[in-house]
Motif scaffolding. Structure first.
Motif, mmCIF file in Angstrom:
data_model
loop_
_atom_site.group_PDB
_atom_site.id
_atom_site.type_symbol
_atom_site.label_atom_id
_atom_site.label_comp_id
_atom_site.label_asym_id
_atom_site.label_seq_id
_atom_site.Cartn_x
_atom_site.Cartn_y
_atom_site.Cartn_z
ATOM 1 N N LYS A 138 0.869 -1.233 0.167
ATOM 2 C CA LYS A 138 0.032 -0.035 0.153
ATOM 3 C C LYS A 138 0.777 1.144 -0.116
ATOM 4 N N GLN A 139 0.667 2.235 -0.869
ATOM 5 C CA GLN A 139 1.386 3.612 -0.936
ATOM 6 C C GLN A 139 0.132 4.684 -1.085
ATOM 7 N N ARG A 140 0.660 5.911 -0.772
ATOM 8 C CA ARG A 140 -0.182 7.134 -1.008
ATOM 9 C C ARG A 140 0.480 8.052 -1.683
ATOM 10 N N LEU A 141 -0.252 8.573 -2.892
ATOM 11 C CA LEU A 141 0.529 9.600 -3.805
ATOM 12 C C LEU A 141 -0.368 11.064 -3.437
ATOM 13 N N ARG A 142 0.626 11.983 -3.303
ATOM 14 C CA ARG A 142 -0.069 13.520 -3.000
ATOM 15 C C ARG A 142 0.736 14.250 -3.847
ATOM 16 N N VAL A 178 -4.060 22.046 -9.057
ATOM 17 C CA VAL A 178 -4.478 20.615 -8.969
ATOM 18 C C VAL A 178 -3.996 20.138 -7.563
ATOM 19 N N THR A 179 -4.712 19.420 -7.126
ATOM 20 C CA THR A 179 -4.572 18.377 -5.876
ATOM 21 C C THR A 179 -4.811 17.077 -6.278
ATOM 22 N N ILE A 180 -3.777 16.275 -5.607
ATOM 23 C CA ILE A 180 -3.837 14.902 -6.058
ATOM 24 C C ILE A 180 -3.636 14.097 -4.764
ATOM 25 N N ASP A 181 -4.597 13.227 -4.289
ATOM 26 C CA ASP A 181 -4.472 12.436 -3.199
ATOM 27 C C ASP A 181 -5.093 10.974 -3.457
ATOM 28 N N LEU A 182 -4.373 10.159 -3.749
ATOM 29 C CA LEU A 182 -4.736 8.787 -4.213
ATOM 30 C C LEU A 182 -3.960 7.539 -3.166
#
Length: 342
Positions: A96-100, A129-133
């Motif tokens: 598991k990872q988180r991309l921000r 732009v905001t990325i939170d995946l």
């Protein structure tokens, strides 16, 4: 090479100790697509600690526009997978990872203008732009752990290299408009000397299908005349190898992959995988240029587009095809091969 025989240990998820090669590179890349959201894209962090240099790249194909940015900094963290506002957090190694990301990206109605990037970026409007995946592995990681120099994808690209099919969920917000993403894709992590001009060309295909399965195909033409062919399938979390001979590309006149076809042999039998550039066709050319020891300028282009996939057994899906070529007289060298057509 065999990408499924070596063990990828949890420590390979993190930064590796570099050798003294100035071209040493460690990169982490994630691609993803969602047919429901109409979004395909990728993010990448790369480190060259011996220069020192770090890069962040983000490419998003959204309905009606393409967002892209590439940021380079001389600030290189000794242990983080972060650069240019893009942060990759390892929550559980190999699971598991988180991309921000939070910042601006350039917007292009037709990203073909990136063939001349300096001019294209000057004219492009910017989006906030905001990325939170959140990323979770779908099946085990596979690849090479760097212990056997003979078992590499391409000696000029990396010593260690592993991939993993993934599911991706979360939010991408553009100028205040939120897009929910529930999709799938592929990630990779590689380390070792990197030369984008090393291979003559390669085709790297990620197809996420409507039955929850996914397919990866990698076809590399090396300068020594040899080729690397690797393919893998994941279904219900179970990873298996596949085989193929050729990947056939139908090119646009200006050298982009309009259609990509691969005939595979899987555990379930023969399968043809066809990728067609999603209409309206949107092609993004990214490039790398360097001067060889003899003064020759080597130009490399990596072409991207969102693709729709169809299998010979009727499954459909979405994904991405990464098409790298050395450029000769302004066109990809792969357009000259017998397996590709115009």
């Amino acid at each position: 090479m065999d990408m499924l025989v070596e063990t990828i240990a949890p420590e390979h998820e993190f930064r590796h100790r570099p050798d003294d090669d100035p071209a040493y590179n460690e990169s982490t890349y994630y691609n993803f697509s969602s047919s429901e959201a109409g979004i395909t894209g990728w993010v990448r962090v790369a480190m060259q600690p011996n220069q020192p240099s770090a890069q962040a790249g983000i490419l998003l194909f959204l309905p009606g526009e393409t967002l892209f940015d590439y940021r380079r900094t001389r600030e290189v963290s000794p242990d983080q997978l972060s650069a240019g506002g893009l942060h990759i957090e390892i929550v559980v190694p190999l699971e598991k990872q988180r991309l921000r990301y939070e910042g601006t990206l350039a917007s292009f109605a037709d990203p073909r203008v990136l063939s001349t990037p300096s001019d294209a970026f000057k004219k492009a409007p910017r989006r906030q732009v905001t990325i939170d995946l959140t990323v979770e592995g779908d099946g085990r990681s596979f690849g090479t752990n760097g212990d056997d120099p003979a078992n590499v994808v391409e000696s000029t690209m990396a010593l260690g290299h592993f991939e993993q099919f993934i599911t991706v969920s979360g939010e991408i917000t553009v100028d205040g408009a939120s897009h929910s993403l529930d999709g799938a894709g592929l990630r990779d992590h590689s380390w070792g000397p990197r030369d984008w001009a090393g291979p003559l060309w390669y085709r790297w295909i990620t197809a996420s299908l409507d039955d929850g399965s996914a397919i990866m195909v990698l076809y590399v033409a090396r300068r020594d005349g040899e080729v690397t062919r690797e393919a893998a399938v994941v279904r219900d979390g179970v990873l298996s190898a596949a085989e193929f001979e050729n990947v056939t590309v139908t090119w646009t006149p200006d050298g982009f992959g309009e259609r990509v076809v691969c005939a595979l042999q899987t555990d379930d039998g023969p399968l043809t995988l066809t990728a067609t550039a999603k209409e309206p066709a949107t092609f993004a050319p990214l490039r790398h240029s360097r001067t060889d020891d003899d003064g020759t300028v080597l130009d490399t282009r990596i072409g991207y587009a969102p693709y729709e996939f169809l299998t010979s057994d009727g499954r459909r899906g979405t994904g991405i095809v990464e098409i790298l070529d050395q450029m000769v007289d302004g066109l990809p060298i792969g357009m000259r091969t017998a397996t590709d057509s115009r």
